[in-house]
Motif scaffolding. Structure first.
Motif, PDB file in Angstrom:
ATOM      1  N   ASN A 183     -23.579  19.141  91.622  1.00  0.00           N
ATOM      2  CA  ASN A 183     -24.226  20.142  90.772  1.00  0.00           C
ATOM      3  C   ASN A 183     -23.216  21.173  90.287  1.00  0.00           C
ATOM      4  O   ASN A 183     -23.301  21.662  89.153  1.00  0.00           O
ATOM      5  CB  ASN A 183     -25.361  20.828  91.529  1.00  0.00           C
ATOM      6  CG  ASN A 183     -26.529  19.885  91.791  1.00  0.00           C
ATOM      7  OD1 ASN A 183     -26.681  18.862  91.123  1.00  0.00           O
ATOM      8  ND2 ASN A 183     -27.354  20.211  92.778  1.00  0.00           N
ATOM      9  N   GLU A 231     -33.901  22.600 103.349  1.00  0.00           N
ATOM     10  CA  GLU A 231     -33.025  23.689 103.777  1.00  0.00           C
ATOM     11  C   GLU A 231     -33.489  24.277 105.107  1.00  0.00           C
ATOM     12  O   GLU A 231     -32.671  24.585 105.991  1.00  0.00           O
ATOM     13  CB  GLU A 231     -32.990  24.780 102.704  1.00  0.00           C
ATOM     14  CG  GLU A 231     -32.021  25.906 103.037  1.00  0.00           C
ATOM     15  CD  GLU A 231     -31.922  26.937 101.925  1.00  0.00           C
ATOM     16  OE1 GLU A 231     -31.242  27.949 102.122  1.00  0.00           O
ATOM     17  OE2 GLU A 231     -32.535  26.711 100.859  1.00  0.00           O
ATOM     18  N   ASP A 266     -24.252  16.656 102.711  1.00  0.00           N
ATOM     19  CA  ASP A 266     -24.644  17.289 101.449  1.00  0.00           C
ATOM     20  C   ASP A 266     -24.311  16.365 100.280  1.00  0.00           C
ATOM     21  O   ASP A 266     -23.148  16.096  99.992  1.00  0.00           O
ATOM     22  CB  ASP A 266     -23.899  18.618 101.311  1.00  0.00           C
ATOM     23  CG  ASP A 266     -24.369  19.412 100.106  1.00  0.00           C
ATOM     24  OD1 ASP A 266     -25.169  18.884  99.311  1.00  0.00           O
ATOM     25  OD2 ASP A 266     -23.921  20.563  99.946  1.00  0.00           O
ATOM     26  N   TYR A 299     -15.363  23.377  95.922  1.00  0.00           N
ATOM     27  CA  TYR A 299     -16.493  23.276  96.845  1.00  0.00           C
ATOM     28  C   TYR A 299     -16.052  22.507  98.085  1.00  0.00           C
ATOM     29  O   TYR A 299     -15.197  21.623  98.009  1.00  0.00           O
ATOM     30  CB  TYR A 299     -17.671  22.548  96.193  1.00  0.00           C
ATOM     31  CG  TYR A 299     -18.297  23.301  95.038  1.00  0.00           C
ATOM     32  CD1 TYR A 299     -19.414  24.111  95.226  1.00  0.00           C
ATOM     33  CD2 TYR A 299     -17.763  23.191  93.755  1.00  0.00           C
ATOM     34  CE1 TYR A 299     -19.989  24.788  94.163  1.00  0.00           C
ATOM     35  CE2 TYR A 299     -18.328  23.867  92.685  1.00  0.00           C
ATOM     36  CZ  TYR A 299     -19.445  24.670  92.891  1.00  0.00           C
ATOM     37  OH  TYR A 299     -20.015  25.338  91.834  1.00  0.00           O
ATOM     38  N   THR A 313     -24.546  19.589  96.357  1.00  0.00           N
ATOM     39  CA  THR A 313     -23.902  20.854  96.018  1.00  0.00           C
ATOM     40  C   THR A 313     -22.668  20.656  95.146  1.00  0.00           C
ATOM     41  O   THR A 313     -22.507  21.313  94.107  1.00  0.00           O
ATOM     42  CB  THR A 313     -23.528  21.620  97.290  1.00  0.00           C
ATOM     43  OG1 THR A 313     -24.698  21.866  98.056  1.00  0.00           O
ATOM     44  CG2 THR A 313     -22.856  22.937  96.944  1.00  0.00           C
TER      45      THR A 313
END
Length: 1015
Positions: free
Chosen positions: A242, A732, A236, A229, A239
Motif C-alpha cells: 500500500n 488489528e 504483514d 517500510y 503495509t
C-alpha cells in the motif's frame, strides 16, 4: 581388570562407587580405603566450573570461526569507481559521445518496480493449470505478445543465495555473491562497491525509493527522497504494498526524479505465510497485475518501466537455496516507443533466460551511466539490437562492457585469460559479418570470464580450515579426557588445571598477536594479528591442559566400560552420516531409527532386571513408552527438495503450504491439560509435588493455555477460520492481542518464573502425632534436587513452546515427556553416567527435525522472529529465532543435569555433586562437538561435490551454530541452574544432611573417614 590397577587407582574406584551409592541412598560392599582426596569448597568448585565452561565457549567459537573463515567462500571487494568521462580510444568506430559519458541515454526517466519473489511461472501463461498462482498476473505476457517492439519478458535467473539483500547487491553492482553473504541478509549495511545508484547520485541525477527498507539500508544517502517500510515482518501482506502504491506514481509524475524505485513485498510474504497455493497469493498477484496496468497508463514515451522479481520461491513459499523454483524470477521491460528487438520464439512459448547481473550493464547503458567497476554481467542483446536488429549497436555496447570487465580483471589480479580480450578489441572492418563476429567474441569473453570468476571464488583457505579442524578436534579430546576422570579427582584438580591453562593461554595469545603485528611470521603467514591471537589462545590452552594431564591425570582416567562403548557407537553412527549426501539428507529418519535402537536396548535391560525389583514393571513400561514417543515424533516432518517424491510434508497443512493445520491448535490445548498432569505424576512418586511444585505446575498449565490461545487467534489472523462475531473480524485487534500474550508468556517464563524458582523447593513438612509424640516428616526429601531442577527445565520449555509453530509445539510437549521418561528410566536401570547425556543429545537432534526444520536455509522459520514484536527488535527477534530453530537441542542440554540430580536426597559434599553434573554436561557438549567436527571434515572433503552448497555446507553451519548455542546454554545451566539449586539445598539443610541419607551400617564402617568426605 581390577587386579591390574595400582593401589591408588583401586582407592579411587572404590571412592567412585561409594559416592554413587551414597548419592542414591544405597549400600554397597567395598573394601576399606584410606584415600581421601583434597577437595575444595562448593563455592570454589562452582566458580572454577563456570570458568571451565566459559573457556570452552571461547575455544569452540574460535575453532568454528577459523573453519568458517576458510570454508564459507568470500571475495575481495574493490572500492574503485568507474569514471563518468572514461572512453575507449582503440575501438573500431567508437560510439559517439556528446555528454562525455559512456553512451547516449535511450530514456530520460525510468520506473523500477521490484515484486519480491516474483517467480517466472507467476507471470507467464500456463494453459490448463489449476494452480491459484497461475494466470493471475497476465499483463506482462499480454504486452510481450501484442507489442513485441515495446515489451520484453524473460526468465531472470538469480545467483544463490536467493535472499533479498544479496540479490539487490548483485542487481546494482553486477557482482557475484558468495555463500557467506547469506548470513548478512538481516544485517544490511551501506554498500561499499560501485553501483548504478551511486553513479546516478554522482552525476546529480535524482533517485526516489519506496517500499522495502533494505534499499534504504544499502543506498540511503544516495536517494533524493525515500519512504522505506519494514521488510521482514512476513505476517504483514499489505503495509509495504500500500505504501508503494501511495508514493511511487506520484513521485514519478512530479518530474523531480530520473529514477523512481518501488519494492513490494506482498507476494513474498504471502508465500512465506500461506504458501503459493493459497488464495492470498492469487489476491496479491491480481493486485500487482492491476497496479502494473495503472503504471503503464501513466507512462510517457521517454520512460522505461522495469519490473522484476529478485528471486523466486519454492513449493512452500520459502527461498534462500538454489532450486529452479527459487532462482527463476521474472524480468519485464516496457516503453511506449519501439525500442527492443522482438522475441522470435514467443509464438512457441519460448522466453530467453537472462542472468540477473546482466541488468546492471543493460540499465547503465540504457540510461547513459558508467557501468559499475565490479560488474561481471553482459548487456541484454534485445535491448540494444533495437526493433531493426542492428548488430552494430549491440557490438558497441559489448565492447564497452568488455573493456570495463578487463579493467576490473587487471585491478583484481586475474590472468589474461588466454589473450581473448586483446583478440576482440580490434576487428578488421573489411571482413563480411564483422559486427556479428564482434558480438560473438565479446559474449564469449564475458561469459568465460564469469565462469572463471565463479571458479576462482570457490577457492578455499586451507590454512584456516585445518586450524579449525585442530582447534575443534582438540576441544573434543580435552572434554572427553576431563569427563573420564574419577569424580573425586575432578574437583580436587580443577583449580590447578584452570591455573595452568589460564596462565599459558593468556601468555601465549598476546605473544602471538605481537609477533603477527610485527611480521615475525613472515609474509606467507596466512592470518592477521587478531586471528593469530585467537590461535595463540587455543595453543596456550592446549599446552596448559597437556602439561597438567601428563603430570597429574595420566594414570587416573577411568577404564572403558560397556557404557563408554555404547556412547562411542552411538556417536560414530551419527558422525558417519556425513560421509554421504544421501545419508545427510535423510538424517531425520536415521536419527529416529537410532533412537528406536536405543529404546530396544533399554527395553532389554529393563526386562533383565530381577523379578524381585519393585521397579522392573515401571522400567519396562518406560522403555515401551520411549519407543512409542520416538515413533510418534517421527510422524511430524518437513521435506527438503532432495527428498523428491519419497517424502510428504506433515508439519504444515500441505506440501505446498507454510500454514499450520487448525487441528494442531486443538492438540496444543490437549497438551496443556496432559503435560502438567504427567509432570505431577513424576513428582508424586517421590513426594515432591509440594512446595514450589504446586505453583509451577499451575503456572505451566497457564503458560501452555496462553500459547494455545495465541495460535488460536493466529488462525483468525491468517483467515483459516471465519467467525461472525465482529470481535474476531478485527485483524488489528487480534494482532495486538497476540502480541500482548506473547510478551506476557516470555516475561513469565524467562524472568518471573526463574526468579521465583531460585527461592523455592519442592518439599513440605508434614506434622503427625503418634502415641502422644509429635513427629515431622519432610515430603519430597528424597528428590529434593531433581524435582526443583525439573521446574527450571519447564521454564525453558515454556519459552520454547511459545516460539514453536503449533505442530512444533506439540512435538516439544512430546519431547518434554520423552525426556522425563528417559531420566526416570535411566535412574532405575542405573546406567553408566556417560550414556544418559548422549541419549538426551540424540533426542534433541532428532526433535530438531520433528519441529519442522531441516539443515537448509529455506527451512528457517523467519516469521517466528515477529511473535513478540511487530518489527525487528533486539533481542526479541533474535532470541525467538534461536529458540525456535534450536529449541529441541536447548531443552535436551538444559535437562542433562537431571541425570545426576534425579531422586537423590541432600548430600553434605555438595561440590562433588556439582562436579558430577559438570561432567555430564561435558559429555553432552562433547557429542555435539563430534557431530560438528564430522560435518566440517566431510564438507571439506566434498567441497567440489555438486551438492556441497545445498547439503554439506548448510549441515556444517547447523552443527557450528548448535555447538556454540549449546556451549552458552551449558554455561547458563551450570552457573545459574545447577549451582543455585545445590547451594540452596546446602543452605536449607546444612551439615546435618548426612544423618538423613539412607545407607546401611556396613557401608559406613567400611569407608571410615571416606564416608565423612563423601557426605
Amino acid at each position: 581388570m581390577t587386579d591390574r590397577l595400582g593401589p591408588e587407582e583401586r582407592q579411587m574406584a572404590a571412592a567412585q562407587r561409594a559416592y554413587t551409592a551414597a548419592s542414591r541412598g544405597e549400600g554397597i560392599e567395598t573394601p576399606a580405603v584410606a584415600y581421601v582426596p583434597r577437595t575444595m569448597s562448593f563455592e570454589w568448585t562452582w566458580k572454577y566450573f563456570i570458568g571451565l565452561f566459559l573457556w570452552m565457549v571461547l575455544y569452540d567459537a574460535i575453532g568454528v570461526g577459523f573453519f568458517t573463515r576458510g570454508f564459507l567462500l568470500s571475495r575481495s571487494v574493490l572500492t574503485d569507481v568507474s569514471p563518468s568521462d572514461w572512453q575507449l580510444t582503440e575501438l573500431h568506430e567508437p560510439p559517439h559521445i556528446d555528454n562525455g559519458c559512456w553512451t547516449e541515454p535511450k530514456f530520460d526517466k525510468a520506473i523500477m518496480l521490484v515484486i519480491d519473489a516474483l517467480r517466472f511461472d507467476f507471470s507467464t501463461p500456463q494453459p490448463g493449470s489449476n494452480k491459484p498462482y497461475h494466470n493471475a498476473l497476465t499483463v506482462m505476457s499480454e504486452l510481450n505478445q501484442n507489442q513485441p517492439n515495446k515489451a520484453f519478458l524473460s526468465k531472470f535467473v538469480a545467483d544463490p543465495p536467493t535472499t533479498t539483500l544479496q540479490r539487490l547487491k548483485g542487481l546494482t553492482t553486477g557482482s557475484l555473491p558468495t555463500f557467506i553473504d547469506a548470513g548478512s541478509n538481516f544485517a544490511g549495511s551501506e554498500i561499499d562497491e560501485d553501483n548504478w545508484v551511486y553513479q546516478m547520485w554522482a552525476l546529480n541525477q535524482t533517485v526516489y525509493q519506496c517500499g522495502d527498507d533494505t534499499w534504504d539500508a544499502l543506498f540511503g544517502k544516495y536517494f533524493a527522497a525515500a519512504n522505506p517500510y519494514d521488510s521482514l515482518n512476513v505476517w504483514d501482506l499489505y503495509t509495504v504494498d500500500n505504501g508503494v502504491k501511495e508514493h511511487l506514481l506520484p513521485a514519478y509524475k512530479s518530474g523531480n526524479y530520473r529514477m523512481s524505485i518501488g519494492h513490494t513485498l506482498g507476494v513474498d510474504h504471502a508465500g512465506h505465510r500461506y504458501g503459493p497455493d493459497s488464495p492470498k497469493m492469487t489476491e496479491k498477484l491480481q493486485e500487482m497485475d492491476e497496479y502494473i496496468r495503472e503504471i503503464i497508463d501513466s507512462l510517457d514515451d521517454d520512460t522505461l518501466l522495469i519490473v522484476f522479481g529478485d528471486h523466486g520461491m519454492d513449493s512452500k513459499g520459502d527461498h534462500g537455496g538454489e532450486s529452479d523454483l527459487e532462482v527463476d524470477a521474472t524480468l519485464f521491460m516496457y516503453s511506449k516507443k519501439d525500442w527492443v528487438a522482438p522475441n522470435d520464439q514467443i509464438s512457441e512459448g519460448g522466453y530467453p533466460s537472462i542472468p540477473q547481473i546482466d541488468l546492471v550493464p543493460t540499465l547503465s547503458l540504457l540510461m547513459g551511466l558508467p557501468i559499475p567497476f565490479n560488474n561481471l554481467g553482459s548487456p541484454i542483446a534485445e535491448a540494444f539490437l533495437g526493433p531493426n536488429k542492428d548488430p552494430k549497436a549491440l557490438a558497441n555496447v559489448l565492447q564497452l562492457t568488455s573493456a570495463q570487465i578487463e579493467n576490473y580483471r587487471q585491478k583484481y589480479g586475474f590472468d589474461d585469460l588466454g589473450g581473448l580480450y586483446k583478440k576482440t578489441v580490434k576487428v578488421d572492418s573489411s571482413k563480411a559479418g564483422m559486427w556479428e563476429s564482434i558480438v560473438s567474441n565479446h559474449y564469449n569473453f564475458q561469459r568465460t570470464n564469469l565462469d572463471q570468476c565463479r571458479s576462482l571464488w570457490a577457492q578455499f583457505d586451507f590454512a584456516s580450515i585445518f586450524a579449525g579442524f585442530a582447534i575443534i578436534g582438540s576441544s573434543l579430546i580435552l572434554m572427553i579426557l576431563y569427563s573420564r576422570l574419577p569424580i573425586l579427582d575432578v574437583e580436587g584438580s580443577l583449580e590447578k588445571l584452570c591455573n595452568y591453562s589460564g596462565l599459558s593461554a593468556f601468555m601465549t595469545a598476546p605473544a602471538f598477536y605481537a609477533l603477527a603485528s610485527y611480521g615475525a611470521f613472515g609474509e606467507s603467514w596466512p592470518f592477521d594479528a587478531l586471528w593469530t591471537s585467537g590461535l595463540g589462545f587455543c595453543v596456550g590452552t592446549l599446552l596448559g591442559y597437556s602439561i597438567y594431564y601428563i603430570r597429574h591425570f595420566s594414570k587416573k582416567l577411568q577404564r572403558a566400560e560397556i557404557g563408554t562403548i555404547a556412547v562411542i557407537l552411538i556417536t560414530l553412527i551419527h558422525v558417519a552420516l556425513f560421509t554421504s549426501n544421501s545419508f545427510t539428507i535423510w538424517e531425520d529418519n536415521i536419527l529416529s531409527f537410532l533412537l528406536s535402537t536405543i529404546g530396544f536396548g533399554l527395553l532389554i535391560n529393563a526386562a533383565q532386571l530381577p523379578s524381585s525389583n519393585a521397579n522392573r514393571a515401571k522400567a519396562i513400561s518406560h522403555s515401551i513408552m520411549f519407543l512409542i514417543l520416538t515413533r510418534t515424533s517421527a510422524v511430524s516432518r518437513l521435506c527438503r527438495e532432495e527428498h523428491g517424491d519419497k517424502c510428504s510434508t506433515t508439519f504444515y497443512s500441505s506440501d505446498a503450504s507454510s500454514v499450520s493445520a487448525p487441528y494442531t491448535v486443538a492438540l496444543l490445548i490437549l497438551g496443556a491439560f496432559l503435560l502438567p498432569l504427567l509432570v505431577k505424576g513424576f513428582l508424586i512418586e517421590s513426594g515432591s509435588d509440594h512446595g514450589s511444585a504446586k505453583f509451577h505446575i499451575w503456572g505451566l498449565f497457564g503458560v501452555m493455555m496462553s500459547v494455545a490461545v495465541y495460535w488460536f487467534l493466529d488462525l483468525f489472523v491468517t483467515e483459516q477460520l471465519k467467525w461472525s462475531d465482529p470481535l474476531f473480524g478485527d485483524i488489528e485487534l487480534l494482532s495486538n492481542m497476540k502480541l500482548t500474550i506473547a510478551r506476557i508468556v516470555l516475561g513469565v517464563t524467562l524472568l518471573a518464573a526463574n526468579v521465583s524458582w531460585m527461592f523455592g523447593l519442592c518439599v513440605e513438612v508434614k506434622y503427625t502425632k503418634k502415641d502422644g509424640v509429635n513427629q515431622a516428616q519432610i515430603l519430597g526429601y528424597s528428590n529434593v534436587y531433581g524435582a526443583q531442577y525439573l521446574l527450571l527445565v519447564l521454564n525453558f520449555f515454556g519459552a520454547i513452546l511459545l516460539v514453536s509453530k503449533p505442530l512444533g509445539g506439540v512435538m516439544m510437549i512430546i519431547q518434554m515427556y520423552h525426556i522425563m521418561t528417559t531420566i526416570d528410566l535411566l535412574h532405575i536401570l542405573e546406567t553408566p553416567a556417560s550414556i544418559g547425556p548422549v541419549i538426551l543429545a540424540v533426542l534433541g537432534n532428532a526433535y530438531f527435525f520433528s519441529t519442522g526444520h531441516q539443515a537448509t536455509i529455506p527451512s528457517v522459520q523467519w516469521d517466528i522472529g515477529f511473535v513478540a514484536t511487530n518489527t525487528i527488535s533486539f533481542p526479541l527477534t533474535h532470541l525467538a529465532l534461536v529458540l525456535n530453530s534450536l529449541g529441541p537441542q536447548i531443552l535436551s542440554t538444559v535437562s542433562t543435569p537431571l541425570l545426576v540430580l534425579w531422586k537423590i536426597p541432600p548430600v553434605r559434599k555438595s561440590s562433588l555433586l556439582f562436579a558430577s553434573c559438570g561432567q555430564s554436561m561435558l559429555v553432552s557438549v562433547a557429542y555435539q562437538t563430534a557431530v560438528t567436527l564430522s560435518a566440517a571434515v566431510f564438507a571439506t572433503h566434498f567441497r567440489r561435490h555438486l551438492m556441497v552448497w545445498k547439503i554439506f555446507a548448510p549441515r556444517y553451519m547447523l552443527g557450528g551454530l548448535t555447538l556454540i548455542v549449546v556451549d552458552v546454554v551449558a554455561v547458563l545451566v551450570v552457573g545459574f541452574g545447577v549451582g543455585n539449586i545445590i547451594n540452596h539445598v546446602k543452605k536449607t539443610f546444612g551439615t546435618d544432611a548426612k544423618k538423613t541419607v539412607t545407607a546401611n551400617t556396613s557401608l559406613k564402617s567400611d569407608l571410615g573417614e571416606q564416608w565423612d568426605a563423601l557426605q
